[in-house]
Design an enzyme around this catalytic site. Sequence first.
Site, PDB file in Angstrom:
ATOM      1  N   LYS A 196      -3.408  -8.261  12.568  1.00  0.00           N
ATOM      2  CA  LYS A 196      -3.758  -9.330  11.651  1.00  0.00           C
ATOM      3  C   LYS A 196      -2.810  -9.267  10.453  1.00  0.00           C
ATOM      4  O   LYS A 196      -2.989  -8.458   9.552  1.00  0.00           O
ATOM      5  CB  LYS A 196      -5.199  -9.208  11.156  1.00  0.00           C
ATOM      6  CG  LYS A 196      -5.668 -10.466  10.398  1.00  0.00           C
ATOM      7  CD  LYS A 196      -6.793 -10.197   9.422  1.00  0.00           C
ATOM      8  CE  LYS A 196      -6.284  -9.790   8.072  1.00  0.00           C
ATOM      9  NZ  LYS A 196      -5.505 -10.855   7.372  1.00  0.00           N
ATOM     10  N   GLU A 269      -2.304   3.333   4.155  1.00  0.00           N
ATOM     11  CA  GLU A 269      -1.416   3.424   2.992  1.00  0.00           C
ATOM     12  C   GLU A 269      -1.944   2.467   1.950  1.00  0.00           C
ATOM     13  O   GLU A 269      -1.984   1.250   2.167  1.00  0.00           O
ATOM     14  CB  GLU A 269       0.032   3.100   3.308  1.00  0.00           C
ATOM     15  CG  GLU A 269       0.917   3.442   2.113  1.00  0.00           C
ATOM     16  CD  GLU A 269       2.286   2.833   2.150  1.00  0.00           C
ATOM     17  OE1 GLU A 269       2.559   1.949   1.298  1.00  0.00           O
ATOM     18  OE2 GLU A 269       3.078   3.205   3.022  1.00  0.00           O
ATOM     19  N   CYS A 303       4.122  -0.832  -2.997  1.00  0.00           N
ATOM     20  CA  CYS A 303       3.217   0.304  -3.217  1.00  0.00           C
ATOM     21  C   CYS A 303       3.922   1.499  -3.825  1.00  0.00           C
ATOM     22  O   CYS A 303       3.305   2.275  -4.561  1.00  0.00           O
ATOM     23  CB  CYS A 303       2.566   0.714  -1.896  1.00  0.00           C
ATOM     24  SG  CYS A 303       1.499  -0.534  -1.159  1.00  0.00           S
ATOM     25  N   GLU A 401      -3.486  -0.152 -11.240  1.00  0.00           N
ATOM     26  CA  GLU A 401      -2.265  -0.583 -10.570  1.00  0.00           C
ATOM     27  C   GLU A 401      -2.002  -2.050 -10.913  1.00  0.00           C
ATOM     28  O   GLU A 401      -2.866  -2.909 -10.736  1.00  0.00           O
ATOM     29  CB  GLU A 401      -2.389  -0.423  -9.057  1.00  0.00           C
ATOM     30  CG  GLU A 401      -1.118  -0.779  -8.311  1.00  0.00           C
ATOM     31  CD  GLU A 401      -1.253  -0.631  -6.799  1.00  0.00           C
ATOM     32  OE1 GLU A 401      -0.239  -0.374  -6.136  1.00  0.00           O
ATOM     33  OE2 GLU A 401      -2.390  -0.771  -6.293  1.00  0.00           O
TER      34      GLU A 401
END
Length: 532
Positions: A196, A269, A303, A401
């Site tokens: 997906k 991750e 990331c 973040e």
Amino acid sequence: MTDNAPDGNPAAAPGRSRSAADVVTPELLARLTRAVPGSGETRSHAPATGEVLATLPESRPEDVAAAFDRAREAQREWAARPVRRRAAVLLKFHDLLLTRQDEVIDLIQLETGKARLHAHEEVQAVTMAARHYGRRAPAYLKPKRHTGAVPVLTRVRELRHPRGVVGQIAPWNYPLELSVGDALPAFAAGNGVVMKPDTETALTALWARDLMIEAGLPEDVWQIVIGEGPVVGPALVQHADYVSFTGSTRTGREVAQGAAARLIGVSLELGGKNAMIVCADADLDKAAEGATRAAFASAGQLCISVERLFVHESVADAFLERFAARTKAMKLGAALSYGADMGSLAGERQLKAVTRHVEDAVDKGAKVLAGGRARPDIGPYFYEPTILDGVGKPMAVCEEETFGPVVSVYRFGDEDEAIRRANATPYGLNASVWTKNARRGRALAARLRTGTVNINEGFASAYGSVQSPMGGMGDSGLGRRHGSEGILKYTEAQTVAHQRLVPMAPSMGMSDEKHAAFMTRSLRMMKALRLR
């Protein structure tokens, strides 16, 4: 680069050489979506303009179940092929991707809004992974001999079997690398994949699937479903034999809970609040250039990009002068040609998050050294690369973040302080250390609680070293991609032990007592002989 805007802020790069309509033609769209199951419709958008890019099929949970059925049927024949034949498909894909890279780079730029060089970095990463697993998969997966319980009498082999069909949930920020790049080792190991991708970047994944089929992958081995995460995601976890997820920490926890309920493996991750440490002896020009790449590649929507910058107080002013000058000189744009230094944010949600962090920090006393504002004159979601000085709690940007082109500066007095503050986060994905002293760099790297550390580079050195594992500690995830761990996670280990001549029990008329004494002497002898 030059050509700054009159006020010293980043300028727009030259305009588009081709339009979205030139790239996403009806013929291309029909070819790429022909195998996507679903009777509904959904749309993707081009961040650089905000316009609709494509109308796509939308899958339902029942479509996901059917996709797994097709993948399972095809996976059995695929797994039966010798591993070298499977690996040859990856090597063929490597060559095709390099030859036809402009096609997918156009799609990456249109779907993400990133600068062309940053889109090309995805091609670099995927070809490295394809080459590595195309060459090394046979060695990673070959049967291994181990010392048995009783040397000579017990012969042991470790076999590796594919898990079956891997459910993969891929994010929007790196639509080529984090889709096919993660699927390649799963295919090499003999698995099928039901993926997906994010709806906004599904065309890139579909293009990669089309190219893999051209390279020799059986069509049904790789299924792609498109739909809303809360609808399609749980269905994918429900049917998968293993789950690979890249995305936010919050969603990663939900995926892990779903996998745990079914007792299947998962690799994650997740987020990061990555630190870069500039030591007193660093080459400041190289460090400033490296910080620009580390913080602003793909508009910071990476990331492993740097969001926290720790600079030794003795060189902070000199470093920041260089860093701010480079940042202000960056050109913004998402033309389908090289020349822009940074592209757009992916959409309104990212723009709001970045704006909130910057405005909150400024309201609480932070100083903007470069950037600090949106650029709707270039495109609806452009935001200038931004440097914030004087950041501290309770500013949101200090700990949350950002996932955008914003880096916060902190001064430190000694390296112990820098390490302590760099590690003061629940995240642990990537870090960067800048120093002229290689021994110091390695010593500092070993003290950082992150899955990867780069010395005199931001993130590319570690990520591009595909023989070595890459992943996060703490809230940054579970498992690793790349290297042996990146392919073995897609396998089940099986130990086959062949006992010869005598059983692992009393034999040849031995009583239980004599057998116990014999085994005691044998165990002592094996230790003395340093057997493992």
